[in-house]
Write an enzyme that holds these catalytic residues in place. Structure first.
Site, PDB file in Angstrom:
ATOM      1  CG  PHE A 149      -0.233   0.398   2.515  1.00  0.00           C
ATOM      2  CD1 PHE A 149      -0.026   1.736   2.844  1.00  0.00           C
ATOM      3  CD2 PHE A 149       0.255  -0.569   3.387  1.00  0.00           C
ATOM      4  CE1 PHE A 149       0.639   2.086   4.017  1.00  0.00           C
ATOM      5  CE2 PHE A 149       0.918  -0.220   4.553  1.00  0.00           C
ATOM      6  CZ  PHE A 149       1.111   1.116   4.870  1.00  0.00           C
ATOM      7  CE  LYS A 173      -3.300  -8.317  -4.462  1.00  0.00           C
ATOM      8  NZ  LYS A 173      -3.637  -7.281  -3.423  1.00  0.00           N
ATOM      9  CD  GLU A 176      -5.478  -5.921   0.361  1.00  0.00           C
ATOM     10  OE1 GLU A 176      -4.535  -5.736  -0.443  1.00  0.00           O
ATOM     11  OE2 GLU A 176      -5.400  -6.716   1.314  1.00  0.00           O
ATOM     12  CB  SER A 226       4.931  -7.505   5.411  1.00  0.00           C
ATOM     13  OG  SER A 226       4.003  -8.493   5.025  1.00  0.00           O
ATOM     14  CB  CYS A 281      10.527  -0.500   2.436  1.00  0.00           C
ATOM     15  SG  CYS A 281      11.191   0.138   0.914  1.00  0.00           S
ATOM     16  CD  GLU A 382       8.725  -2.915   7.972  1.00  0.00           C
ATOM     17  OE1 GLU A 382       8.012  -3.920   7.765  1.00  0.00           O
ATOM     18  OE2 GLU A 382       9.253  -2.261   7.057  1.00  0.00           O
TER      19      GLU A 382
END
Ligand code: NAD
Length: 497
Positions: A149, A173, A176, A226, A281, A382
Protein backbone atom coordinates in the site's frame (compact mmCIF):
# COMPACT_ATOMS: atom_id res chain seq x y z
CA UNK A 1 -20.33 4.58 -3.27
CA UNK A 2 -17.46 4.51 -5.78
CA UNK A 3 -16.68 1.04 -7.13
CA UNK A 4 -13.12 0.17 -8.15
CA UNK A 5 -13.03 -2.43 -10.92
CA UNK A 6 -10.28 -4.52 -12.45
CA UNK A 7 -8.54 -3.34 -15.64
CA UNK A 8 -8.40 -6.14 -18.17
CA UNK A 9 -7.88 -6.06 -21.94
CA UNK A 10 -7.69 -2.27 -22.00
CA UNK A 11 -10.91 -1.59 -20.12
CA UNK A 12 -12.52 -1.72 -16.72
CA UNK A 13 -14.02 -5.05 -15.80
CA UNK A 14 -16.25 -5.64 -12.79
CA UNK A 15 -15.57 -9.38 -12.58
CA UNK A 16 -17.60 -12.44 -11.65
CA UNK A 17 -16.77 -12.54 -7.95
CA UNK A 18 -19.17 -10.98 -5.48
CA UNK A 19 -16.42 -10.30 -2.93
CA UNK A 20 -15.09 -6.79 -2.35
CA UNK A 21 -12.99 -4.75 0.09
CA UNK A 22 -13.40 -1.34 1.69
CA UNK A 23 -11.16 1.57 0.68
CA UNK A 24 -10.76 4.48 3.11
CA UNK A 25 -9.74 8.08 3.09
CA UNK A 26 -7.33 7.77 6.05
CA UNK A 27 -7.37 11.49 6.88
CA UNK A 28 -11.14 11.38 7.38
CA UNK A 29 -11.23 7.80 8.63
CA UNK A 30 -14.17 7.25 6.24
CA UNK A 31 -14.93 4.53 3.73
CA UNK A 32 -14.91 6.10 0.25
CA UNK A 33 -15.00 3.15 -2.15
CA UNK A 34 -15.38 -0.58 -2.62
CA UNK A 35 -12.82 -2.53 -4.58
CA UNK A 36 -13.72 -5.75 -6.42
CA UNK A 37 -11.89 -8.85 -5.18
CA UNK A 38 -11.06 -11.22 -8.04
CA UNK A 39 -11.71 -14.95 -7.99
CA UNK A 40 -10.10 -17.56 -10.23
CA UNK A 41 -12.49 -16.79 -13.14
CA UNK A 42 -11.50 -13.11 -13.05
CA UNK A 43 -7.81 -14.01 -12.94
CA UNK A 44 -8.42 -16.30 -15.91
CA UNK A 45 -9.82 -13.35 -17.90
CA UNK A 46 -6.59 -11.43 -17.34
CA UNK A 47 -4.47 -14.45 -18.28
CA UNK A 48 -6.44 -14.95 -21.53
CA UNK A 49 -6.10 -11.29 -22.43
CA UNK A 50 -2.34 -11.27 -21.77
CA UNK A 51 -1.82 -14.56 -23.59
CA UNK A 52 -3.66 -13.35 -26.69
CA UNK A 53 -1.41 -10.33 -27.14
CA UNK A 54 1.94 -11.76 -26.01
CA UNK A 55 2.94 -13.13 -29.39
CA UNK A 56 2.54 -9.78 -31.17
CA UNK A 57 3.83 -7.62 -28.28
CA UNK A 58 6.97 -9.70 -27.82
CA UNK A 59 7.76 -9.22 -31.53
CA UNK A 60 7.07 -5.47 -31.51
CA UNK A 61 10.30 -3.58 -32.36
CA UNK A 62 12.03 -2.09 -29.31
CA UNK A 63 11.90 1.40 -30.81
CA UNK A 64 8.11 1.18 -31.05
CA UNK A 65 8.01 0.21 -27.38
CA UNK A 66 10.35 3.08 -26.57
CA UNK A 67 8.02 5.57 -28.31
CA UNK A 68 5.07 4.32 -26.25
CA UNK A 69 7.09 4.93 -23.09
CA UNK A 70 8.09 8.43 -24.23
CA UNK A 71 4.39 9.17 -24.69
CA UNK A 72 3.49 7.56 -21.34
CA UNK A 73 6.05 9.80 -19.63
CA UNK A 74 4.48 12.90 -21.24
CA UNK A 75 1.05 11.80 -20.01
CA UNK A 76 2.35 11.24 -16.47
CA UNK A 77 3.67 14.80 -16.46
CA UNK A 78 0.40 16.13 -17.90
CA UNK A 79 -1.71 14.36 -15.25
CA UNK A 80 0.72 14.60 -12.33
CA UNK A 81 -1.55 16.71 -10.10
CA UNK A 82 -4.52 14.41 -10.64
CA UNK A 83 -2.45 11.28 -9.99
CA UNK A 84 -0.85 12.77 -6.87
CA UNK A 85 -4.26 13.79 -5.51
CA UNK A 86 -5.43 10.21 -6.01
CA UNK A 87 -2.43 8.82 -4.09
CA UNK A 88 -3.01 11.29 -1.24
CA UNK A 89 -6.72 10.57 -1.05
CA UNK A 90 -6.36 6.82 -0.48
CA UNK A 91 -2.89 6.62 1.07
CA UNK A 92 -2.83 9.83 3.12
CA UNK A 93 0.74 11.00 2.43
CA UNK A 94 1.28 14.72 1.80
CA UNK A 95 0.83 15.90 -1.79
CA UNK A 96 4.48 16.88 -2.30
CA UNK A 97 5.47 13.34 -1.26
CA UNK A 98 2.88 11.81 -3.61
CA UNK A 99 4.40 13.83 -6.46
CA UNK A 100 7.88 12.75 -5.37
CA UNK A 101 6.90 9.09 -5.33
CA UNK A 102 5.24 9.21 -8.76
CA UNK A 103 8.32 11.01 -10.09
CA UNK A 104 10.55 8.20 -8.78
CA UNK A 105 8.33 5.74 -10.67
CA UNK A 106 8.47 7.95 -13.77
CA UNK A 107 12.27 7.69 -13.67
CA UNK A 108 11.88 4.00 -14.48
CA UNK A 109 9.82 5.01 -17.53
CA UNK A 110 12.59 7.42 -18.57
CA UNK A 111 15.18 4.67 -18.11
CA UNK A 112 13.18 2.17 -20.16
CA UNK A 113 12.75 4.67 -23.01
CA UNK A 114 16.28 3.41 -23.75
CA UNK A 115 15.09 -0.17 -24.13
CA UNK A 116 16.48 -0.63 -27.67
CA UNK A 117 19.96 -0.11 -26.27
CA UNK A 118 19.34 -1.86 -22.95
CA UNK A 119 18.32 -5.23 -24.39
CA UNK A 120 20.89 -5.29 -27.18
CA UNK A 121 22.73 -8.58 -27.13
CA UNK A 122 26.39 -9.51 -27.55
CA UNK A 123 28.12 -10.84 -30.66
CA UNK A 124 31.42 -12.67 -31.11
CA UNK A 125 32.78 -13.33 -34.56
CA UNK A 126 34.81 -16.48 -35.30
CA UNK A 127 34.42 -18.24 -31.96
CA UNK A 128 35.51 -21.25 -34.06
CA UNK A 129 36.51 -21.49 -37.72
CA UNK A 130 33.71 -19.69 -39.59
CA UNK A 131 31.55 -19.96 -36.51
CA UNK A 132 29.90 -16.92 -34.91
CA UNK A 133 28.09 -16.70 -31.60
CA UNK A 134 25.61 -14.24 -30.15
CA UNK A 135 23.54 -13.83 -27.03
CA UNK A 136 20.19 -12.15 -26.74
CA UNK A 137 17.61 -11.56 -24.06
CA UNK A 138 14.03 -12.65 -24.78
CA UNK A 139 10.85 -11.96 -22.80
CA UNK A 140 9.49 -14.54 -20.36
CA UNK A 141 5.76 -14.37 -21.21
CA UNK A 142 3.15 -13.39 -18.61
CA UNK A 143 4.64 -11.75 -15.52
CA UNK A 144 2.82 -10.90 -12.31
CA UNK A 145 3.37 -8.11 -9.78
CA UNK A 146 1.97 -7.94 -6.23
CA UNK A 147 2.50 -4.61 -4.50
CA UNK A 148 2.16 -2.94 -1.06
CA UNK A 149 0.00 0.00 0.00
CA UNK A 150 2.79 2.43 0.82
CA UNK A 151 3.88 3.30 -2.74
CA UNK A 152 0.81 2.78 -4.94
CA UNK A 153 2.53 4.36 -7.97
CA UNK A 154 6.29 3.92 -7.60
CA UNK A 155 6.56 0.24 -6.67
CA UNK A 156 4.20 -1.01 -9.42
CA UNK A 157 6.18 1.11 -11.92
CA UNK A 158 9.45 -0.54 -10.77
CA UNK A 159 7.94 -3.76 -12.08
CA UNK A 160 5.51 -3.33 -14.94
CA UNK A 161 7.48 -0.69 -16.83
CA UNK A 162 10.57 -2.91 -17.04
CA UNK A 163 8.59 -6.09 -17.71
CA UNK A 164 6.52 -4.57 -20.52
CA UNK A 165 9.45 -2.78 -22.15
CA UNK A 166 11.26 -6.14 -22.27
CA UNK A 167 8.34 -7.61 -24.28
CA UNK A 168 6.33 -9.33 -21.54
CA UNK A 169 2.65 -8.98 -20.69
CA UNK A 170 1.89 -7.99 -17.12
CA UNK A 171 -0.82 -8.59 -14.52
CA UNK A 172 -0.64 -6.38 -11.45
CA UNK A 173 -2.37 -7.15 -8.15
CA UNK A 174 -2.05 -3.84 -6.28
CA UNK A 175 -2.69 -3.31 -2.59
CA UNK A 176 -6.41 -3.52 -1.83
CA UNK A 177 -6.00 -0.48 0.44
CA UNK A 178 -5.26 2.13 -2.29
CA UNK A 179 -5.90 0.57 -5.72
CA UNK A 180 -7.56 3.44 -7.68
CA UNK A 181 -4.34 4.86 -9.10
CA UNK A 182 -3.63 1.74 -11.11
CA UNK A 183 -6.82 2.13 -13.15
CA UNK A 184 -5.69 5.67 -14.02
CA UNK A 185 -2.28 4.35 -15.06
CA UNK A 186 -3.95 1.67 -17.18
CA UNK A 187 -5.90 4.38 -19.00
CA UNK A 188 -2.72 6.41 -19.58
CA UNK A 189 -0.84 3.40 -20.95
CA UNK A 190 -3.71 2.81 -23.38
CA UNK A 191 -3.67 6.49 -24.40
CA UNK A 192 0.09 6.19 -24.95
CA UNK A 193 -0.56 3.41 -27.48
CA UNK A 194 0.04 0.25 -25.46
CA UNK A 195 -1.98 -2.60 -27.00
CA UNK A 196 -4.87 -3.94 -24.91
CA UNK A 197 -3.96 -6.88 -22.70
CA UNK A 198 -0.27 -6.04 -22.29
CA UNK A 199 -1.00 -4.37 -18.93
CA UNK A 200 -3.81 -5.65 -16.69
CA UNK A 201 -4.86 -4.94 -13.13
CA UNK A 202 -6.55 -7.60 -11.03
CA UNK A 203 -7.73 -6.36 -7.66
CA UNK A 204 -8.15 -8.55 -4.64
CA UNK A 205 -6.62 -10.30 -1.69
CA UNK A 206 -4.99 -13.67 -0.99
CA UNK A 207 -7.47 -15.52 -3.23
CA UNK A 208 -6.39 -13.53 -6.31
CA UNK A 209 -2.70 -13.71 -5.33
CA UNK A 210 -2.78 -17.48 -4.91
CA UNK A 211 -4.47 -17.95 -8.31
CA UNK A 212 -1.80 -15.81 -9.95
CA UNK A 213 1.31 -17.27 -8.35
CA UNK A 214 0.26 -20.88 -8.99
CA UNK A 215 -1.14 -20.36 -12.51
CA UNK A 216 0.66 -22.50 -15.11
CA UNK A 217 0.68 -19.64 -17.67
CA UNK A 218 2.56 -17.28 -15.36
CA UNK A 219 6.35 -17.21 -15.83
CA UNK A 220 7.56 -14.75 -13.19
CA UNK A 221 6.38 -13.18 -9.96
CA UNK A 222 7.62 -9.88 -8.61
CA UNK A 223 6.53 -9.05 -5.06
CA UNK A 224 7.02 -6.15 -2.63
CA UNK A 225 5.46 -6.16 0.83
CA UNK A 226 6.03 -7.41 4.36
CA UNK A 227 8.59 -10.13 5.11
CA UNK A 228 6.22 -12.97 6.13
CA UNK A 229 4.22 -12.54 2.90
CA UNK A 230 7.40 -12.10 0.83
CA UNK A 231 8.68 -15.39 2.17
CA UNK A 232 5.35 -17.11 1.43
CA UNK A 233 5.27 -15.71 -2.13
CA UNK A 234 8.89 -16.75 -2.70
CA UNK A 235 8.33 -20.35 -1.60
CA UNK A 236 4.92 -20.85 -3.24
CA UNK A 237 5.92 -19.28 -6.56
CA UNK A 238 9.18 -21.25 -6.65
CA UNK A 239 7.31 -24.48 -5.96
CA UNK A 240 5.24 -23.67 -9.03
CA UNK A 241 8.41 -23.15 -11.11
CA UNK A 242 8.16 -19.37 -11.41
CA UNK A 243 11.07 -17.02 -11.49
CA UNK A 244 10.56 -14.90 -8.35
CA UNK A 245 11.88 -11.80 -6.64
CA UNK A 246 10.20 -10.97 -3.31
CA UNK A 247 11.15 -7.85 -1.40
CA UNK A 248 10.19 -7.65 2.26
CA UNK A 249 10.31 -5.44 5.32
CA UNK A 250 13.08 -3.40 6.88
CA UNK A 251 14.59 -1.76 9.94
CA UNK A 252 16.97 0.91 8.69
CA UNK A 253 19.66 2.43 10.89
CA UNK A 254 21.41 5.78 10.73
CA UNK A 255 24.86 5.49 12.29
CA UNK A 256 25.94 8.91 13.56
CA UNK A 257 29.66 9.27 14.20
CA UNK A 258 30.93 11.85 16.70
CA UNK A 259 32.35 14.02 13.87
CA UNK A 260 29.00 14.24 11.98
CA UNK A 261 27.31 17.58 11.30
CA UNK A 262 24.42 17.25 13.78
CA UNK A 263 22.22 19.81 12.02
CA UNK A 264 22.52 17.82 8.81
CA UNK A 265 21.81 14.66 10.83
CA UNK A 266 18.66 16.16 12.39
CA UNK A 267 17.39 17.33 8.97
CA UNK A 268 18.02 13.85 7.55
CA UNK A 269 16.33 12.06 10.44
CA UNK A 270 13.25 14.30 10.46
CA UNK A 271 12.49 13.62 6.78
CA UNK A 272 13.50 9.96 6.76
CA UNK A 273 11.91 8.90 10.06
CA UNK A 274 8.68 10.92 9.91
CA UNK A 275 8.16 11.52 6.17
CA UNK A 276 5.16 9.54 4.88
CA UNK A 277 4.41 8.85 8.59
CA UNK A 278 7.28 6.34 8.61
CA UNK A 279 5.41 4.11 6.13
CA UNK A 280 8.43 3.63 3.86
CA UNK A 281 10.56 0.53 3.53
CA UNK A 282 13.57 2.88 3.50
CA UNK A 283 12.37 4.94 6.50
CA UNK A 284 15.05 5.43 9.14
CA UNK A 285 13.66 3.99 12.36
CA UNK A 286 16.87 3.62 14.40
CA UNK A 287 19.42 6.37 15.09
CA UNK A 288 22.67 4.95 16.47
CA UNK A 289 24.48 7.68 18.38
CA UNK A 290 28.15 6.71 18.56
CA UNK A 291 30.67 7.75 21.20
CA UNK A 292 28.75 10.04 23.52
CA UNK A 293 26.93 12.29 21.06
CA UNK A 294 23.49 10.99 22.16
CA UNK A 295 22.61 13.94 24.40
CA UNK A 296 23.54 16.54 21.77
CA UNK A 297 21.49 14.61 19.18
CA UNK A 298 18.42 14.46 21.43
CA UNK A 299 18.72 18.18 22.12
CA UNK A 300 18.44 18.87 18.38
CA UNK A 301 15.76 16.29 17.63
CA UNK A 302 13.27 16.47 20.48
CA UNK A 303 11.90 20.00 19.82
CA UNK A 304 11.62 19.27 16.12
CA UNK A 305 9.63 16.07 16.65
CA UNK A 306 7.35 17.94 19.08
CA UNK A 307 6.80 20.64 16.44
CA UNK A 308 5.96 18.26 13.55
CA UNK A 309 2.93 19.53 11.62
CA UNK A 310 0.48 16.63 11.37
CA UNK A 311 -2.72 16.80 9.33
CA UNK A 312 -4.44 15.85 6.08
CA UNK A 313 -2.04 15.28 3.18
CA UNK A 314 -3.77 17.80 0.91
CA UNK A 315 -2.96 20.72 3.27
CA UNK A 316 0.24 22.29 1.86
CA UNK A 317 1.48 23.28 5.34
CA UNK A 318 1.34 19.74 6.70
CA UNK A 319 4.55 17.69 7.03
CA UNK A 320 3.07 14.32 8.00
CA UNK A 321 -0.27 12.74 7.11
CA UNK A 322 -2.21 9.88 8.75
CA UNK A 323 -1.45 6.15 8.81
CA UNK A 324 -3.18 3.91 6.29
CA UNK A 325 -5.85 2.31 8.51
CA UNK A 326 -7.37 2.13 11.96
CA UNK A 327 -5.88 -1.35 12.43
CA UNK A 328 -2.41 -0.09 11.57
CA UNK A 329 -2.81 2.90 13.90
CA UNK A 330 -3.68 0.51 16.76
CA UNK A 331 -0.64 -1.63 15.92
CA UNK A 332 1.76 1.34 15.92
CA UNK A 333 0.33 2.55 19.25
CA UNK A 334 0.82 -0.92 20.73
CA UNK A 335 4.50 -0.81 19.70
CA UNK A 336 4.86 2.52 21.54
CA UNK A 337 3.26 0.91 24.58
CA UNK A 338 5.68 -2.03 24.39
CA UNK A 339 8.68 0.37 24.21
CA UNK A 340 7.52 2.05 27.40
CA UNK A 341 6.99 -1.33 29.10
CA UNK A 342 10.45 -2.54 28.06
CA UNK A 343 12.06 0.50 29.71
CA UNK A 344 12.92 2.79 26.80
CA UNK A 345 12.55 6.55 27.48
CA UNK A 346 9.59 7.97 25.53
CA UNK A 347 10.64 11.60 25.01
CA UNK A 348 7.90 12.55 22.58
CA UNK A 349 4.55 10.74 22.68
CA UNK A 350 2.32 11.41 19.66
CA UNK A 351 -0.42 8.94 20.58
CA UNK A 352 -3.01 11.38 21.86
CA UNK A 353 -3.16 13.74 18.92
CA UNK A 354 -6.59 15.04 17.91
CA UNK A 355 -7.22 17.24 14.90
CA UNK A 356 -10.27 19.43 14.58
CA UNK A 357 -12.42 18.29 11.67
CA UNK A 358 -10.40 15.05 11.37
CA UNK A 359 -11.32 13.41 14.67
CA UNK A 360 -11.87 10.01 13.01
CA UNK A 361 -8.67 10.14 10.91
CA UNK A 362 -5.91 7.57 11.48
CA UNK A 363 -3.48 10.10 12.92
CA UNK A 364 -0.58 9.70 15.30
CA UNK A 365 2.01 12.37 16.05
CA UNK A 366 5.76 11.77 15.87
CA UNK A 367 7.17 9.56 18.66
CA UNK A 368 10.78 9.64 19.87
CA UNK A 369 12.41 7.04 22.11
CA UNK A 370 15.83 7.30 23.75
CA UNK A 371 17.86 4.54 25.46
CA UNK A 372 16.50 1.81 23.22
CA UNK A 373 18.42 -1.49 23.38
CA UNK A 374 18.70 -4.33 20.89
CA UNK A 375 16.63 -6.77 22.97
CA UNK A 376 13.49 -4.58 22.85
CA UNK A 377 10.58 -5.37 20.53
CA UNK A 378 10.58 -1.79 19.19
CA UNK A 379 14.18 -2.34 18.05
CA UNK A 380 13.76 -5.82 16.62
CA UNK A 381 10.53 -5.41 14.64
CA UNK A 382 9.45 -3.15 11.80
CA UNK A 383 6.91 -0.66 13.23
CA UNK A 384 6.11 1.11 9.93
CA UNK A 385 5.01 4.28 11.71
CA UNK A 386 6.50 7.63 12.84
CA UNK A 387 8.48 6.16 15.73
CA UNK A 388 12.24 6.82 15.95
CA UNK A 389 14.43 4.87 18.39
CA UNK A 390 17.76 6.31 19.55
CA UNK A 391 20.29 3.65 20.51
CA UNK A 392 23.54 4.63 22.20
CA UNK A 393 26.69 2.87 21.03
CA UNK A 394 30.26 3.14 22.37
CA UNK A 395 32.19 2.98 19.12
CA UNK A 396 32.19 2.26 15.38
CA UNK A 397 32.65 -1.50 15.80
CA UNK A 398 29.67 -1.94 18.11
CA UNK A 399 27.50 0.25 15.83
CA UNK A 400 28.48 -1.85 12.81
CA UNK A 401 27.80 -5.07 14.76
CA UNK A 402 24.33 -3.80 15.65
CA UNK A 403 23.53 -3.11 12.00
CA UNK A 404 24.91 -6.44 10.82
CA UNK A 405 23.18 -8.54 13.45
CA UNK A 406 19.71 -7.20 12.61
CA UNK A 407 17.59 -9.67 10.64
CA UNK A 408 16.71 -7.07 8.01
CA UNK A 409 19.19 -5.69 5.49
CA UNK A 410 17.34 -3.18 3.34
CA UNK A 411 18.96 0.24 3.87
CA UNK A 412 21.44 1.94 6.17
CA UNK A 413 23.24 5.26 6.29
CA UNK A 414 26.29 6.64 8.05
CA UNK A 415 26.86 10.29 8.86
CA UNK A 416 30.52 11.23 9.24
CA UNK A 417 33.08 13.66 7.86
CA UNK A 418 35.75 10.96 7.78
CA UNK A 419 36.25 9.20 4.42
CA UNK A 420 38.08 6.24 5.94
CA UNK A 421 35.22 5.55 8.37
CA UNK A 422 32.64 5.88 5.60
CA UNK A 423 34.61 3.53 3.36
CA UNK A 424 35.07 0.90 6.09
CA UNK A 425 31.36 1.08 6.89
CA UNK A 426 30.13 0.79 3.31
CA UNK A 427 32.49 -2.16 2.71
CA UNK A 428 31.62 -4.09 5.85
CA UNK A 429 27.89 -3.55 6.39
CA UNK A 430 25.61 -6.44 5.41
CA UNK A 431 22.99 -4.23 3.81
CA UNK A 432 21.81 -3.84 0.21
CA UNK A 433 21.49 -0.04 -0.02
CA UNK A 434 23.95 2.23 1.77
CA UNK A 435 23.97 6.00 2.25
CA UNK A 436 26.93 8.17 3.20
CA UNK A 437 25.57 11.45 4.58
CA UNK A 438 22.41 10.70 2.56
CA UNK A 439 19.30 9.82 4.61
CA UNK A 440 17.28 7.71 2.14
CA UNK A 441 19.65 5.99 -0.30
CA UNK A 442 16.99 4.76 -2.73
CA UNK A 443 18.90 3.97 -5.94
CA UNK A 444 17.91 5.76 -9.13
CA UNK A 445 16.13 3.81 -11.89
CA UNK A 446 19.37 3.06 -13.76
CA UNK A 447 20.84 1.40 -10.67
CA UNK A 448 18.92 -1.34 -8.89
CA UNK A 449 16.83 -1.44 -5.71
CA UNK A 450 17.10 -4.35 -3.32
CA UNK A 451 17.96 -5.32 0.23
CA UNK A 452 19.83 -8.25 1.75
CA UNK A 453 19.02 -10.82 4.42
CA UNK A 454 15.28 -11.03 5.25
CA UNK A 455 14.53 -7.95 3.17
CA UNK A 456 14.76 -9.79 -0.17
CA UNK A 457 14.06 -13.37 -1.21
CA UNK A 458 15.35 -14.35 -4.63
CA UNK A 459 18.48 -13.19 -6.38
CA UNK A 460 17.48 -10.14 -8.41
CA UNK A 461 16.89 -6.58 -7.25
CA UNK A 462 14.32 -4.28 -8.91
CA UNK A 463 14.81 -2.10 -12.00
CA UNK A 464 18.16 -1.07 -13.48
CA UNK A 465 20.03 -3.88 -15.26
CA UNK A 466 18.95 -6.32 -12.50
CA UNK A 467 15.32 -5.70 -13.50
CA UNK A 468 16.07 -6.32 -17.16
CA UNK A 469 17.83 -9.59 -16.30
CA UNK A 470 14.87 -10.64 -14.13
CA UNK A 471 12.27 -10.00 -16.83
CA UNK A 472 14.20 -11.65 -19.70
CA UNK A 473 15.83 -14.98 -20.38
CA UNK A 474 19.16 -15.39 -22.04
CA UNK A 475 19.57 -17.24 -25.31
CA UNK A 476 22.97 -17.88 -26.91
CA UNK A 477 23.22 -18.95 -30.56
CA UNK A 478 26.29 -20.58 -32.12
CA UNK A 479 26.08 -20.53 -35.91
CA UNK A 480 27.89 -21.77 -39.00
CA UNK A 481 26.72 -21.59 -42.61
CA UNK A 482 27.49 -24.49 -45.02
CA UNK A 483 30.85 -23.86 -46.72
CA UNK A 484 31.26 -27.16 -48.55
CA UNK A 485 34.10 -28.35 -46.28
CA UNK A 486 33.20 -31.56 -44.42
CA UNK A 487 35.18 -32.68 -41.39
CA UNK A 488 33.06 -35.71 -40.57
CA UNK A 489 31.37 -36.64 -37.29
CA UNK A 490 33.19 -35.69 -34.06
CA UNK A 491 32.45 -37.51 -30.81
CA UNK A 492 34.44 -35.35 -28.39
CA UNK A 493 33.33 -31.96 -27.00
CA UNK A 494 33.97 -29.33 -29.68
CA UNK A 495 37.10 -27.31 -28.77
CA UNK A 496 39.28 -24.74 -30.49
CA UNK A 497 42.31 -26.35 -32.12
P1 NAD B 1 1.59 -6.73 2.89
O1 NAD B 1 2.65 -7.78 2.90
O2 NAD B 1 0.51 -6.81 3.90
O3 NAD B 1 0.85 -6.71 1.45
C1 NAD B 1 1.57 -6.67 0.26
C2 NAD B 1 0.75 -7.35 -0.83
O4 NAD B 1 0.57 -8.72 -0.50
C3 NAD B 1 -0.64 -6.74 -1.01
O5 NAD B 1 -0.92 -6.65 -2.38
C4 NAD B 1 -1.54 -7.73 -0.30
O6 NAD B 1 -2.83 -7.80 -0.86
C5 NAD B 1 -0.82 -9.05 -0.50
N1 NAD B 1 -1.05 -9.99 0.60
C6 NAD B 1 -1.26 -9.68 1.91
N2 NAD B 1 -1.45 -10.81 2.64
C7 NAD B 1 -1.36 -11.83 1.78
C8 NAD B 1 -1.45 -13.25 1.94
N3 NAD B 1 -1.66 -13.82 3.13
N4 NAD B 1 -1.30 -14.03 0.84
C9 NAD B 1 -1.08 -13.47 -0.36
N5 NAD B 1 -0.98 -12.13 -0.58
C10 NAD B 1 -1.11 -11.32 0.48
O7 NAD B 1 2.36 -5.33 2.95
P2 NAD B 1 1.72 -3.86 3.10
O8 NAD B 1 1.23 -3.70 4.49
O9 NAD B 1 0.83 -3.57 1.96
O10 NAD B 1 3.05 -2.99 2.89
C11 NAD B 1 3.96 -2.70 3.92
C12 NAD B 1 5.15 -3.63 3.90
O11 NAD B 1 5.79 -3.59 2.64
C13 NAD B 1 6.22 -3.22 4.90
O12 NAD B 1 6.70 -4.36 5.54
C14 NAD B 1 7.30 -2.58 4.04
O13 NAD B 1 8.60 -2.62 4.58
C15 NAD B 1 7.19 -3.41 2.81
N6 NAD B 1 7.78 -2.73 1.67
C16 NAD B 1 8.99 -3.18 1.23
C17 NAD B 1 9.62 -2.55 0.17
C18 NAD B 1 10.94 -3.01 -0.33
O14 NAD B 1 11.34 -2.57 -1.39
N7 NAD B 1 11.64 -3.89 0.36
C19 NAD B 1 8.99 -1.45 -0.45
C20 NAD B 1 7.74 -1.03 0.01
C21 NAD B 1 7.14 -1.69 1.08
Amino acid sequence: MKKINHFIDGKEYSGQSKRSGDVYNPALGEKIAEVCFANSDDVEQAIISAKNVFSSWSKTPPLTKSRIFFKFKELLVRDMDKLAAQVTEEHGKVLSDSIGSITRGMEVVEFMCGVPHLIKGEFSENVGSNIDSWSMRQPLGICVGITPFNFPAMVPMWMFVVAIACGNCFILKPSEKDPSLLILLGDLLKEAGLPDGVFNVVNGDKEAVDCLITHPEVSAVSFVGSTPIAEYIYHTSSQHNKRVQALGGAKNHMVIMPDADLDQVADGLMGAAYGSAGERCMALSVAVAVGGIGDALIEKLQPRVQALKVGPGNDPDVEMGPLISGAHLAKVKSYVESGVKDGASLLVDGRDISLQGYENGFFIGGCLFDNVTSDMQIYKEEIFGPVLSVVRSDDFDSALKLVNEHEFGNGVTIYTRDGDTARAFSNQCQIGMVGINVPIPVPMAFHSFGGWKRSLFGDHAMHGMEGIRFFTKLKTVTSRWPDGIRSGAEFKMPTMK
